[in-house]
Write an enzyme that holds these catalytic residues in place. Structure first.
Site, mmCIF file in Angstrom:
data_model
loop_
_atom_site.group_PDB
_atom_site.id
_atom_site.type_symbol
_atom_site.label_atom_id
_atom_site.label_comp_id
_atom_site.label_asym_id
_atom_site.label_seq_id
_atom_site.Cartn_x
_atom_site.Cartn_y
_atom_site.Cartn_z
ATOM 1 N N LYS A 179 -5.802 0.182 -2.787
ATOM 2 C CA LYS A 179 -6.795 1.261 -2.776
ATOM 3 C C LYS A 179 -8.064 0.862 -3.551
ATOM 4 O O LYS A 179 -9.148 1.325 -3.252
ATOM 5 C CB LYS A 179 -6.216 2.534 -3.395
ATOM 6 C CG LYS A 179 -4.949 3.076 -2.748
ATOM 7 C CD LYS A 179 -5.215 3.777 -1.452
ATOM 8 C CE LYS A 179 -4.007 4.552 -0.934
ATOM 9 N NZ LYS A 179 -2.778 3.743 -0.716
HETATM 10 C C1 PLP Z 1 -1.905 3.720 0.343
HETATM 11 C C2 PLP Z 1 -0.896 2.621 0.404
HETATM 12 C C3 PLP Z 1 -0.317 2.194 1.624
HETATM 13 C C4 PLP Z 1 -0.627 2.872 2.946
HETATM 14 O O1 PLP Z 1 -1.955 2.633 3.375
HETATM 15 P P1 PLP Z 1 -2.614 3.571 4.495
HETATM 16 O O2 PLP Z 1 -4.036 3.154 4.522
HETATM 17 O O3 PLP Z 1 -2.443 4.982 3.988
HETATM 18 O O4 PLP Z 1 -1.895 3.322 5.764
HETATM 19 C C5 PLP Z 1 0.564 1.128 1.603
HETATM 20 N N1 PLP Z 1 0.917 0.530 0.451
HETATM 21 C C6 PLP Z 1 0.401 0.917 -0.746
HETATM 22 C C7 PLP Z 1 0.846 0.228 -1.982
HETATM 23 C C8 PLP Z 1 -0.526 1.965 -0.819
HETATM 24 O O5 PLP Z 1 -1.026 2.345 -2.004
#
Ligand code: PLP
Length: 466
Positions: free
Chosen positions: A112
């Site tokens: 993120k």
């Molecule tokens: C948010 C997240 C995901 C999923 O990503 P999306 O963009 O919501 O599909 C997968 N792994 C981790 C560690 C995340 O923080």
């Protein structure tokens, strides 16, 4: 660059407008009116660029008319300067045709940060030009709040208040939020559940006088800028492994469909991507859809990969819009029907377009632990319970002769309990977080009560208004 809503009834906006608006007024999501296009020569010219410079080049056409190229380059360099890897998004080779791209070297150890570090700075830049401030509020069950806090901490035009359920997050998760001591950050530990926290955030947005008094805003995963900040690492990985002269495939651990949608966008702008594997845990609505054209809601079950525990993938609407040839009326009808019945009606033709590019993959908790253990035993590489799902998907669905890249979305130290279950060892925190347990924490405990929480937000805003 102009942006349009997937449901066709909201104002057309430029990039800055979309950044600040988040969701469109008609309930739809913003999409670029046209996909920019990078030629094979454009891609070749990016070979060897530092990541931040490559990212700026990829994103510049998406911000045309809103933010000038020099500013984009400066913001990208600032966003990624603090990453714990000089390569920012290093590729690690796991097998002859299999790589993993580590997206977790940012301040909160999860991918993120890739978008949010930039989004926080973009907010500051745009708000500064408009001489405005905003207050960002959000609720977290633990694993995503810290990325928003790190994105906003110390920004001049933004205050941020994040609600978490008191005593219901892990120590690492709480400390990643509460040890950020910047004056524009407030953490509230709410006496209640995550659902209570979410309801309180919704209630703040529904309180229109309060909402305009403190200029409420959000940085949630449907904001186009979050998708945009994730496109460049697909371009970077593809170029490093031979694009534009060779096709590559990706496998992406998926929840809200934001990350894999960015991969789709990379393909649309000219990167030769052959196959996109949508990897899910037991909450497998997407892999069921791709296997049988059945997109029906089943309820969420907790898994070892909590950031992928979703009932409905909010960003899927953007792909739907594309599958329906950008027919906004048809997208709106389909989404209304989905909301009403819990089942999304997708024509055979549209479904076949989806399956021509995307392949689903699912891994349950036991298999996840076994896979972490097996990979560690075979190679010494330790993957977290999200990343391993991508790696397993990549190993299962790779094609001979085509590089397959599994996106690694979190550092193993972020999920120490699952890692301990898998291999019997708790992974140490990386150097830049090694003293997390000694750092001072700051947060307020509040009842699950709207007026108490609004008073906390007002106090935060007043503190930084001067
Ligand atoms: C948010 C997240 C995901 C999923 O990503 P999306 O963009 O919501 O599909 C997968 N792994 C981790 C560690 C995340 O923080």
């Amino acid at each position: 660059m102009r942006y349009i809503s997937t449901r066709g009834q909201a104002p057309v906006r430029d990039f800055s407008g979309v950044l600040l608006a988040g969701l469109a007024e008609d309930g739809g999501l913003y999409m670029p009116e046209n996909w920019p296009s990078f030629s094979a020569d454009d891609l070749r010219a990016m070979r060897g660029l530092p990541y931040a410079d490559l990212a700026a080049r990829v994103m510049t056409p998406f911000m045309a008319g809103s933010i000038d190229p020099d500013t984009i380059l400066r913001l990208c360099r600032e966003s990624y300067a603090g990453f714990a890897s000089k390569a920012v998004v290093p590729l690690v080779q796991l097998d002859s045709n299999l790589w993993t791209q580590e997206l977790f070297h940012g301040p909160t150890l999860a991918f993120k940060d890739m978008a949010l570090q930039l989004v926080g700075r973009l907010f500051d830049h745009v708000l500064n030009e408009r001489d405005e401030r905003v207050t960002i509020v959000g609720a977290t069950s633990g694993d995503t709040g810290s990325a928003a806090i790190e994105a906003c901490a110390g920004r001049e035009r933004v205050d941020i208040c994040i609600l978490h359920p008191e005593g219901r997050t892990s120590d690492v998760q709480r400390r990643q939020m509460t040890t950020v001591l910047a004056a524009n950050v407030k953490n509230l530990a709410v006496a209640g559940t995550f659902d209570d926290c979410q309801d309180l955030v919704k209630a703040m947005f529904a309180d229109v006088p309060f909402r305009s008094e403190v200029h409420l805003s959000a940085v949630n995963s449907i904001n186009w800028a979050r998708i945009l900040g994730q496109i460049p690492y697909y371009v970077a990985a593809a170029i490093a492994l031979g694009a534009p002269d060779r096709e590559v495939d990706f496998a992406v651990p998926t929840g809200n469909f934001g990350n894999v949608l960015a991969a789709y966008a990379a393909r649309r702008i000219g990167v030769p991507i052959g196959r996109l594997v949508v990897a899910s845990n037991r909450n497998d609505i997407l892999s069921r859809f791709l296997a049988t054209n059945d997109m029906s809601v089943n309820g969420v079950e907790a898994s070892l990969s909590p950031s992928m525990d979703i009932q409905v993938s909010s960003n899927f609407e953007r792909l739907l819009f594309e599958l329906l040839d950008r027919d906004a009326a048809a997208t709106a009808t389909t989404m209304t029907e989905f909301r009403r019945t819990g089942k999304m009606p997708v024509s055979d033709a549209a479904w076949q377009r989806a399956t021509a590019l995307f392949i689903g993959f699912r891994l349950g908790d036991d298999e996840t632990l076994a896979a972490i253990r097996a990979l560690y035993a075979a190679s010494g590489y330790l993957a977290d319970p999200h990343s391993i799902i991508g790696i397993e998907a990549a190993a299962a669905l790779g094609r001979p002769g085509t590089p397959m890249i599994a996106e690694a979305t979190a550092h193993p130290a972020k999920f120490p309990d699952a890692i301990e279950q898998a291999i019997g060892i708790r992974p140490p925190l990386p150097t830049h977080l090694a003293d997390l347990y000694e750092r001072e924490e700051r947060y307020s405990c509040v009842p699950a009560d709207l007026s108490a929480i609004e008073a906390e937000v007002r106090a935060l805003v007043a503190r930084n208004a001067a």
